[in-house]
Design an enzyme around this catalytic site. Structure first.
Site, PDB file in Angstrom:
ATOM      1  N   ASP A  25       0.653  -1.046  -0.235  1.00  0.00           N
ATOM      2  CA  ASP A  25       0.026  -0.020  -0.299  1.00  0.00           C
ATOM      3  C   ASP A  25       1.295   1.490   0.097  1.00  0.00           C
ATOM      4  O   ASP A  25       2.338   1.153   0.393  1.00  0.00           O
ATOM      5  CB  ASP A  25      -0.719  -0.214   1.469  1.00  0.00           C
ATOM      6  CG  ASP A  25      -2.104   0.848   1.056  1.00  0.00           C
ATOM      7  OD1 ASP A  25      -2.254   1.172   0.042  1.00  0.00           O
ATOM      8  OD2 ASP A  25      -2.771   1.329   1.929  1.00  0.00           O
ATOM      9  N   HIS A  42       1.626   3.456  -9.048  1.00  0.00           N
ATOM     10  CA  HIS A  42       2.192   2.033  -9.587  1.00  0.00           C
ATOM     11  C   HIS A  42       2.883   1.695 -10.010  1.00  0.00           C
ATOM     12  O   HIS A  42       3.437   0.501  -9.985  1.00  0.00           O
ATOM     13  CB  HIS A  42       0.652   1.946 -10.089  1.00  0.00           C
ATOM     14  CG  HIS A  42      -0.356   1.780  -9.881  1.00  0.00           C
ATOM     15  ND1 HIS A  42      -0.396   1.438  -7.882  1.00  0.00           N
ATOM     16  CD2 HIS A  42      -1.732   3.257  -9.196  1.00  0.00           C
ATOM     17  CE1 HIS A  42      -1.707   2.117  -8.131  1.00  0.00           C
ATOM     18  NE2 HIS A  42      -2.411   3.133  -8.205  1.00  0.00           N
ATOM     19  N   LEU A 136      11.103 -20.477  -4.535  1.00  0.00           N
ATOM     20  CA  LEU A 136       9.903 -19.716  -4.021  1.00  0.00           C
ATOM     21  C   LEU A 136       8.298 -19.747  -4.771  1.00  0.00           C
ATOM     22  O   LEU A 136       8.388 -20.196  -5.910  1.00  0.00           O
ATOM     23  CB  LEU A 136      10.482 -18.162  -4.366  1.00  0.00           C
ATOM     24  CG  LEU A 136       9.365 -17.249  -3.555  1.00  0.00           C
ATOM     25  CD1 LEU A 136       9.252 -17.272  -1.997  1.00  0.00           C
ATOM     26  CD2 LEU A 136      10.494 -15.494  -4.122  1.00  0.00           C
TER      27      LEU A 136
HETATM   28  C1  IPE Z   1      -6.061  -2.622   0.200  1.00  0.00           C
HETATM   29  O1  IPE Z   1      -5.001  -1.711  -0.157  1.00  0.00           O
HETATM   30  C2  IPE Z   1      -5.196  -3.450  -0.962  1.00  0.00           C
HETATM   31  C3  IPE Z   1      -3.925  -3.509  -2.184  1.00  0.00           C
HETATM   32  C4  IPE Z   1      -2.559  -3.143  -1.507  1.00  0.00           C
HETATM   33  C5  IPE Z   1      -4.073  -4.106  -2.844  1.00  0.00           C
HETATM   34  P1  IPE Z   1      -6.177  -0.018  -0.432  1.00  0.00           P
HETATM   35  O2  IPE Z   1      -5.342   0.985  -0.630  1.00  0.00           O
HETATM   36  O3  IPE Z   1      -7.087  -0.600  -1.293  1.00  0.00           O
HETATM   37  O4  IPE Z   1      -7.142  -0.509   1.091  1.00  0.00           O
HETATM   38  P2  IPE Z   1      -7.497   0.552   1.840  1.00  0.00           P
HETATM   39  O5  IPE Z   1      -8.993   1.159   1.119  1.00  0.00           O
HETATM   40  O6  IPE Z   1      -7.128   1.917   2.015  1.00  0.00           O
HETATM   41  O7  IPE Z   1      -8.404   0.190   2.908  1.00  0.00           O
HETATM   42  C1  IPE Z   2      -1.068  -0.176  -3.487  1.00  0.00           C
HETATM   43  O1  IPE Z   2      -1.174   1.604  -3.504  1.00  0.00           O
HETATM   44  C2  IPE Z   2      -1.816  -0.357  -4.178  1.00  0.00           C
HETATM   45  C3  IPE Z   2      -3.641  -1.022  -4.864  1.00  0.00           C
HETATM   46  C4  IPE Z   2      -4.079  -0.651  -4.108  1.00  0.00           C
HETATM   47  C5  IPE Z   2      -3.642  -1.187  -6.070  1.00  0.00           C
HETATM   48  P1  IPE Z   2      -2.793   2.675  -3.641  1.00  0.00           P
HETATM   49  O2  IPE Z   2      -3.340   2.513  -5.250  1.00  0.00           O
HETATM   50  O3  IPE Z   2      -3.335   1.764  -2.236  1.00  0.00           O
HETATM   51  O4  IPE Z   2      -1.633   3.691  -2.811  1.00  0.00           O
HETATM   52  P2  IPE Z   2      -2.669   4.724  -2.058  1.00  0.00           P
HETATM   53  O5  IPE Z   2      -3.239   3.748  -0.761  1.00  0.00           O
HETATM   54  O6  IPE Z   2      -3.663   5.420  -2.387  1.00  0.00           O
HETATM   55  O7  IPE Z   2      -1.265   6.014  -1.643  1.00  0.00           O
HETATM   56 MG    MG Z   3      -4.067   2.329  -0.315  1.00  0.00          MG
END
Ligand code: IPE
Ligand code: IPE
Ligand code: MG
Length: 264
Positions: A25, A42, A136
């Site tokens: 995240d 990303h 792995l």
């Molecule tokens: C959780 O992250 C899912 C992934 C990293 C794929 P999100 O950014 O979607 O989670 P919330 O919405 O903050 O809980």
């Molecule tokens: C995690 O990073 C990637 C996915 C959920 C696909 P985020 O896109 O949730 O990044 P933040 O949380 O908005 O910073």
């Molecule tokens: Mg996120």
């Protein structure tokens, strides 16, 4: 099946976690902080995946599970969703050959029915190619949700019982059903893996966000402020150091563990 249930038997533990599961995240915030579009985060996140896969292989970790796209991530703007799908495809195209050379097995779990046919075919091909690799196992959770996993496992379990003509099958009275944890477990999406020893969430949020709900029953949880694109081998090392400080009791007392250590 290599998996044992932490609630049925006290699992063997080791200083190096066998299975690390990560919520990657913070990509969006990483980018925003640099005045870049979220997609840049990303893209950089894919580099971090490559680095962490290698780091886990080097460290002798047997299973690495990465949450790439949750069942709730469809709620994001369509543009971001389609970009994530394209990135996933490019990463598969570019990385699978190298993973195969490095003896890494790739699995993708989640409700893949919502992905387009081309992506599904690529996933099937990558899994097939790497199926016998031993060093792995990397599992990508895509359109994955912990509740989806438990629900699909229940459905499969009931279907299997129906096929075998056992009580608790779909066409019998629900009262006759006497399901045990062990009946459900083989149908969970990651039945091939032991439960995670160490859970890591980057990006500062301290929640599970519908990741591996069943499998995290006794997993050690580690949260770090570091955004996923900045997560590297040193950051993984810090998570493992924290893991090594924990006393994994699985319901027992600390005194029991000390006595057991003395006896061995
Ligand atoms: C959780 O992250 C899912 C992934 C990293 C794929 P999100 O950014 O979607 O989670 P919330 O919405 O903050 O809980
Ligand atoms: C995690 O990073 C990637 C996915 C959920 C696909 P985020 O896109 O949730 O990044 P933040 O949380 O908005 O910073
Ligand atoms: Mg996120």
């Amino acid at each position: 099946m290599s998996a044992t249930s932490s609630t049925q038997v006290v699992p063997q533990t080791s200083p190096v976690p066998r299975h690390v599961a990560i919520i990657m995240d913070g990509n969006g915030r990483w980018a925003t902080q640099r005045y870049l579009p979220r997609v840049a985060g990303h893209v950089k996140g894919v580099d971090a995946v490559r680095i962490i896969v290698e780091a886990c292989a080097e460290r002798g970790i047997e299973f690495l599970t990465l949450f790439a796209f949750s069942s709730e991530n469809w709620r994001r703007p369509a543009e971001e969703v389609s970009l994530l799908m394209r990135l996933f495809m490019t990463a598969l195209e570019r990385e699978v050959a190298k993973m195969h050379l490095n003896d890494i097995r790739l699995k993708v779990v989640g409700d893949l029915s919502r992905f387009d046919a081309k992506l599904r075919a690529m996933i099937a091909d990558a899994e097939r190619r790497t199926a016998n690799n031993k060093r792995l196992t990397v599992t990508i959770c895509a359109n994955y949700g912990g509740r989806w996993d438990i629900t699909q496992a229940v459905n499969k379990m009931i279907a299997a019982r129906t096929a075998a003509g056992i009580a608790g099958a779909a066409d019998t009275d629900a009262d006759a059903a006497d399901f045990q944890e062990a009946d459900l477990e083989p149908h969970l999406a990651m039945a091939y893996a032991p439960e995670p020893d160490l859970f890591v969430r980057t990006g500062g949020e301290e929640r599970i966000s519908n990741f591996l709900l069943w499998q995290l029953a006794y997993t050690e949880l580690y949260f770090t402020e570091t955004y996923w694109p900045d997560f590297d081998d040193a950051a993984l090392g810090a998570a493992i150091d924290s893991f090594q400080q924990r006393e994994r009791r699985f319901g027992r007392t600390s005194e029991q563990l000390v006595a057991k250590k003395k006896a061995s």
